[in-house]
Design a protein around this motif. Structure first.
Motif, mmCIF file in Angstrom:
data_model
loop_
_atom_site.group_PDB
_atom_site.id
_atom_site.type_symbol
_atom_site.label_atom_id
_atom_site.label_comp_id
_atom_site.label_asym_id
_atom_site.label_seq_id
_atom_site.Cartn_x
_atom_site.Cartn_y
_atom_site.Cartn_z
ATOM 1 N N GLU A 111 0.806 -1.213 0.000
ATOM 2 C CA GLU A 111 0.000 0.000 0.000
ATOM 3 C C GLU A 111 0.842 1.267 0.000
ATOM 4 O OE1 GLU A 111 -3.240 0.140 -0.522
ATOM 5 O OE2 GLU A 111 -3.187 -2.055 -0.706
ATOM 6 N N ASN A 112 2.066 1.205 0.467
ATOM 7 C CA ASN A 112 2.917 2.390 0.506
ATOM 8 C C ASN A 112 3.855 2.466 -0.690
ATOM 9 O OD1 ASN A 112 1.772 3.273 2.904
ATOM 10 N ND2 ASN A 112 3.235 2.136 4.163
ATOM 11 N N ARG A 113 3.590 1.656 -1.688
ATOM 12 C CA ARG A 113 4.394 1.671 -2.912
ATOM 13 C C ARG A 113 3.545 2.293 -4.026
ATOM 14 N NH1 ARG A 113 9.018 -1.517 -4.611
ATOM 15 N NH2 ARG A 113 9.100 -1.747 -6.880
ATOM 16 N N ALA A 114 4.016 3.395 -4.570
ATOM 17 C CA ALA A 114 3.239 4.104 -5.588
ATOM 18 C C ALA A 114 2.956 3.238 -6.807
ATOM 19 C CB ALA A 114 3.973 5.384 -6.002
ATOM 20 N N ARG A 165 6.627 9.182 -6.095
ATOM 21 C CA ARG A 165 5.582 9.746 -6.952
ATOM 22 C C ARG A 165 4.532 10.481 -6.097
ATOM 23 N NH1 ARG A 165 3.576 8.341 -12.118
ATOM 24 N NH2 ARG A 165 4.954 6.515 -12.185
ATOM 25 N N GLY A 166 4.159 11.710 -6.524
ATOM 26 C CA GLY A 166 3.117 12.458 -5.846
ATOM 27 C C GLY A 166 3.584 13.264 -4.656
ATOM 28 N N SER A 167 4.848 13.168 -4.306
ATOM 29 C CA SER A 167 5.370 13.902 -3.154
ATOM 30 C C SER A 167 5.751 15.318 -3.561
ATOM 31 C CB SER A 167 6.588 13.191 -2.580
ATOM 32 O OG SER A 167 7.668 13.232 -3.501
ATOM 33 N N GLY A 168 6.089 16.133 -2.546
ATOM 34 C CA GLY A 168 6.548 17.475 -2.843
ATOM 35 C C GLY A 168 7.803 17.481 -3.688
ATOM 36 N N ALA A 169 8.728 16.572 -3.398
ATOM 37 C CA ALA A 169 9.966 16.500 -4.172
ATOM 38 C C ALA A 169 9.690 16.117 -5.619
ATOM 39 C CB ALA A 169 10.920 15.502 -3.525
ATOM 40 N N TRP A 170 8.741 15.208 -5.823
ATOM 41 C CA TRP A 170 8.350 14.784 -7.174
ATOM 42 C C TRP A 170 7.805 15.975 -7.956
ATOM 43 C CZ3 TRP A 170 8.042 9.929 -9.792
ATOM 44 C CH2 TRP A 170 7.199 9.892 -10.904
ATOM 45 N N ARG A 220 0.528 16.271 1.357
ATOM 46 C CA ARG A 220 0.134 15.385 2.449
ATOM 47 C C ARG A 220 0.684 13.995 2.200
ATOM 48 N NH1 ARG A 220 -3.734 11.721 3.929
ATOM 49 N NH2 ARG A 220 -4.704 11.745 1.855
ATOM 50 N N ASP A 221 1.252 13.404 3.231
ATOM 51 C CA ASP A 221 1.793 12.050 3.127
ATOM 52 C C ASP A 221 0.629 11.065 3.089
ATOM 53 O OD1 ASP A 221 3.230 9.721 3.208
ATOM 54 O OD2 ASP A 221 4.403 10.243 4.984
ATOM 55 N N THR A 222 0.558 10.298 2.019
ATOM 56 C CA THR A 222 -0.545 9.340 1.867
ATOM 57 C C THR A 222 -0.164 7.937 2.337
ATOM 58 O OG1 THR A 222 0.130 8.868 -0.416
ATOM 59 C CG2 THR A 222 -1.508 10.621 -0.079
ATOM 60 N N LYS A 223 1.049 7.772 2.821
ATOM 61 C CA LYS A 223 1.472 6.442 3.268
ATOM 62 C C LYS A 223 0.797 6.093 4.589
ATOM 63 C CE LYS A 223 5.918 7.297 3.044
ATOM 64 N NZ LYS A 223 5.896 8.590 2.366
ATOM 65 N N GLY A 224 0.494 4.803 4.742
ATOM 66 C CA GLY A 224 -0.151 4.328 5.952
ATOM 67 C C GLY A 224 0.837 3.638 6.878
ATOM 68 N N ASP A 275 -5.115 1.611 10.138
ATOM 69 C CA ASP A 275 -4.069 2.520 9.671
ATOM 70 C C ASP A 275 -3.848 3.562 10.754
ATOM 71 O OD1 ASP A 275 -2.390 4.293 8.457
ATOM 72 O OD2 ASP A 275 -3.752 4.830 6.818
ATOM 73 N N HIS A 276 -2.718 3.495 11.422
ATOM 74 C CA HIS A 276 -2.439 4.390 12.535
ATOM 75 C C HIS A 276 -2.132 5.811 12.070
ATOM 76 C CE1 HIS A 276 -2.461 0.971 15.257
ATOM 77 N NE2 HIS A 276 -1.707 0.322 14.372
ATOM 78 N N ASN A 277 -1.946 6.009 10.775
ATOM 79 C CA ASN A 277 -1.732 7.355 10.244
ATOM 80 C C ASN A 277 -3.032 8.030 9.837
ATOM 81 O OD1 ASN A 277 1.003 7.255 10.606
ATOM 82 N ND2 ASN A 277 1.511 6.877 8.451
ATOM 83 N N ARG A 278 -4.108 7.265 9.850
ATOM 84 C CA ARG A 278 -5.390 7.820 9.395
ATOM 85 C C ARG A 278 -5.825 8.966 10.324
ATOM 86 N NH1 ARG A 278 -10.864 4.375 7.896
ATOM 87 N NH2 ARG A 278 -11.998 6.129 6.971
#
Length: 587
Positions: free
Chosen positions: A345-348, A497-502, A559-563, A469-472
């Motif tokens: 899930e945390n892999r784009a 992908r989709g990050s600020g750096a990207w 926003r970080d979408t990783k869980g 998901d503890h980040n939710r």
């Protein structure tokens, strides 16, 4: 142990002799004798890949000094006509003797490695075959280097011929790795099968514990399928300072391990997981297989979309077997399963590449990762394991705990390998599952061919568990780079992908120098401080060095979408849900 006599070999005959004149330089000498063909010319070929490792490896690149002659030593013309084919002008002579050398100095479970201590021979990288005669038997004689005394292989010995082994055909020869040296060999019996463990490179292993624990794994894997197809099985274990990996074979496996990791409980359980994974392949891949994976074409890629079934299901069962054998607690098992969720899930790339396509593209992607792979691809191991979990739980729920994925695999083994003696097509396996479960599993098979999100809790809740998901609910900023320190410099090694750096244009290989005018230290403390105090939407002025030139980039933190996922017992689970959960995780 079965033995064979040379009289059992039908003409034409193909014999090999392997010797080692310069092992310190990583060479082996191969003599191939072909008799009884009597053709004007003979084409001999080297496989370009090895089954179980889906990449064209061009083994012929390590062949040199190939020559041919007749029985009297008279030279025969040889011409290389393709990257892996040599044409010998044989003049219809009865015997053709081919001599060539192979170089091997690559540490892996799928390539040759030769030095003055031992030789590991990957047969597809060692032995040539006569074009059109893959179904013919072969004999292999090993002449160990003068300081070596042991040979470990799944091939059967030939009666009355020391260090000589028989292969009924070249598919079996190519599926039977050979270890030559002074390996530590010990044995155990399990499921009515004689098992040999050949330890190469030393290590702090406990023989008795290994024998006992491996036997437990063998017994549980055999219980799932109801029968063990072998009378003898060989584990070849290469112990390195730091090692890993495995490759399955018909009645053997090659494993990589850390020689001093056996006394560390986590490392040891990880090794047992590797044992469980490769042993499970004894049935699932080597016999029960997709129809595309056999008979093999050794000249080119053999495409299949079903590695999510073959490797993914196996990756699900390796930890499940450890749980059933008592090597993993319930909590440790659930953590391992949640680890797969986090990985997927945390892999784009999970939103870009369907797992069935990951299987098809294994030949060009899986074994050739680059800095952008995480953004474009998904692993058929991890995601396949999660799809297997979903199937297992759906079958359990649909049958009130009377059936599960075990029953499917046992039935599929009987139906396709034993009865029909062929591989299966994906729709056939789906139909078999639905017949056993009495419910459609089209949702799970469809998920293998799309990038739609997986609803894990639809399946976990049915057995009294849930994925959380503890980040939710948390608004966390995502800078979106991975880095390494090289010569005191902080260098970007990946951009998500989709990050600020990207979005802001940071590149792999950029050197991060400063952020918002603050010089970064190579320990990462300043970078961590900046990110820990930042918020979604903040802008960062990032100074980088790219190809020797300074550039200043403006990065907006997305926003970080990783869980951060874990699997826990479902609150207020019903008695039925709890009962199914106990069946699922029972020892």
């Amino acid at each position: 142990m079965a033995t064979f006599t040379s009289s059992a070999l039908a003409a034409p005959r193909i014999l090999f002799e392997v010797s080692f004149k310069e092992p310190q330089a990583h060479y082996a000498e191969i003599k191939m004798e072909i008799s009884g063909l009597r053709k004007d010319y003979i084409d001999i070929k080297m496989p370009v890949w090895t089954p179980g490792s889906y990449l064209v490896r061009e083994y012929s690149r390590h062949v040199e000094s190939l020559e041919a002659c007749d029985e009297a030593g008279e030279r025969m013309p040889v011409k290389k006509i393709s990257k892996n084919t040599w044409r010998i002008t044989a003049g219809k002579k009865d015997q053709v003797i081919v001599n060539y050398r192979i170089y091997g100095f690559e540490v892996s479970v799928r390539t040759n490695f030769i030095d003055d201590a031992h030789a590991f021979l990957s047969p597809a990288a060692t032995f040539m075959y006569v074009d059109g005669l893959l179904d013919h038997p072969a004999e292999v004689t090993i002449v160990p280097y003068r300081t070596w005394s042991k040979i470990s292989t799944g091939l059967e010995p030939v009666a009355g011929k020391p260090n000589t082994f028989h292969a009924p055909d070249f598919d079996i020869l190519f599926d039977s790795p050979i270890e030559v040296g002074n390996q530590d060999i010990f044995t155990f019996e399990a499921a009515g099968v004689h098992h040999e463990i050949a330890m190469v490179g030393g290590g702090n292993y406990d023989k008795e514990r290994l024998k006992s624990d491996c036997a437990a794994i063998v017994e549980e894997a055999t219980r799932i399928f109801g029968v063990n197809p072998n009378k003898r099985y060989v584990f070849i274990v290469h112990n390195y300072q730091s090692g890993g990996g495995g490759l399955e074979h018909l009645n053997s496996t090659v494993l990589g391990a850390s020689r001093n990791g056996y006394q560390n409980e986590r490392s040891y359980v990880g090794f047992l997981g590797l044992v469980a994974h490769e042993y499970f392949h004894l049935w699932h891949v080597k016999r029960l297989r997709p129809i595309e994976l056999g008979p093999f074409d050794y000249d080119a890629e053999n495409y299949t979309t079903a590695l999510w079934i073959m490797e993914g299901f196996t990756a699900y069962y390796d930890n499940l077997i450890l749980r059933r054998c008592g090597f993993l607690s319930e909590n440790a098992y659930l953590q391992a399963l949640a680890g797969d969720v986090n990985t997927v899930e945390n892999r784009a790339g999970n939103r870009i590449q369907p797992v069935a396509l990951a299987s098809f593209d294994a030949w060009i992607k899986y074994y050739r990762p680059d800095e952008n792979s995480a953004n474009t691809s998904v692993s058929y191991y991890n995601k396949g394991a999660l799809l297997a979990m979903m199937l297992d739980l759906k079958i359990l729920a649909a049958t009130q705990g009377q059936k599960r994925l075990d029953d499917v695999l046992k039935a599929a083994y009987e139906e396709f390998y034993v009865k029909k003696q062929r591989g299966f097509e994906e729709h056939e396996l789906q139909a078999l599952i639905e017949d056993i479960a009495g419910v459609s599993v089209a949702d799970i098979f469809r998920a293998a061919h799309t990038v739609e999100p997986l609803d894990y809790n639809q399946y976990l809740n049915a057995v009294g568990y849930e994925l959380v998901d503890h980040n939710r609910g948390h608004e966390l900023p995502d800078f979106g780079v991975s880095t390494s320190v090289s010569d005191g410099r902080i260098v970007v090694t990946g951009v998500n992908r989709g990050s600020g750096a990207w979005d802001g244009g940071i590149n792999v290989k950029d050197e991060l120098i400063a952020i918002n005018g603050e010089r970064l230290d190579n320990g990462g403390r300043e970078l961590n401080r900046i990110l820990q105090t930042a918020a979604v939407g903040d802008k960062l002025d990032v100074l980088v060095a790219r190809d020797g030139k300074l550039r200043e980039l403006s990065i907006t933190l997305n926003r970080d979408t990783k869980g951060a996922f874990s699997i826990i017992p479902l609150q207020h689970a019903t008695a039925e849900q709890e009962s199914l959960g106990r069946i699922w995780l029972s020892r």
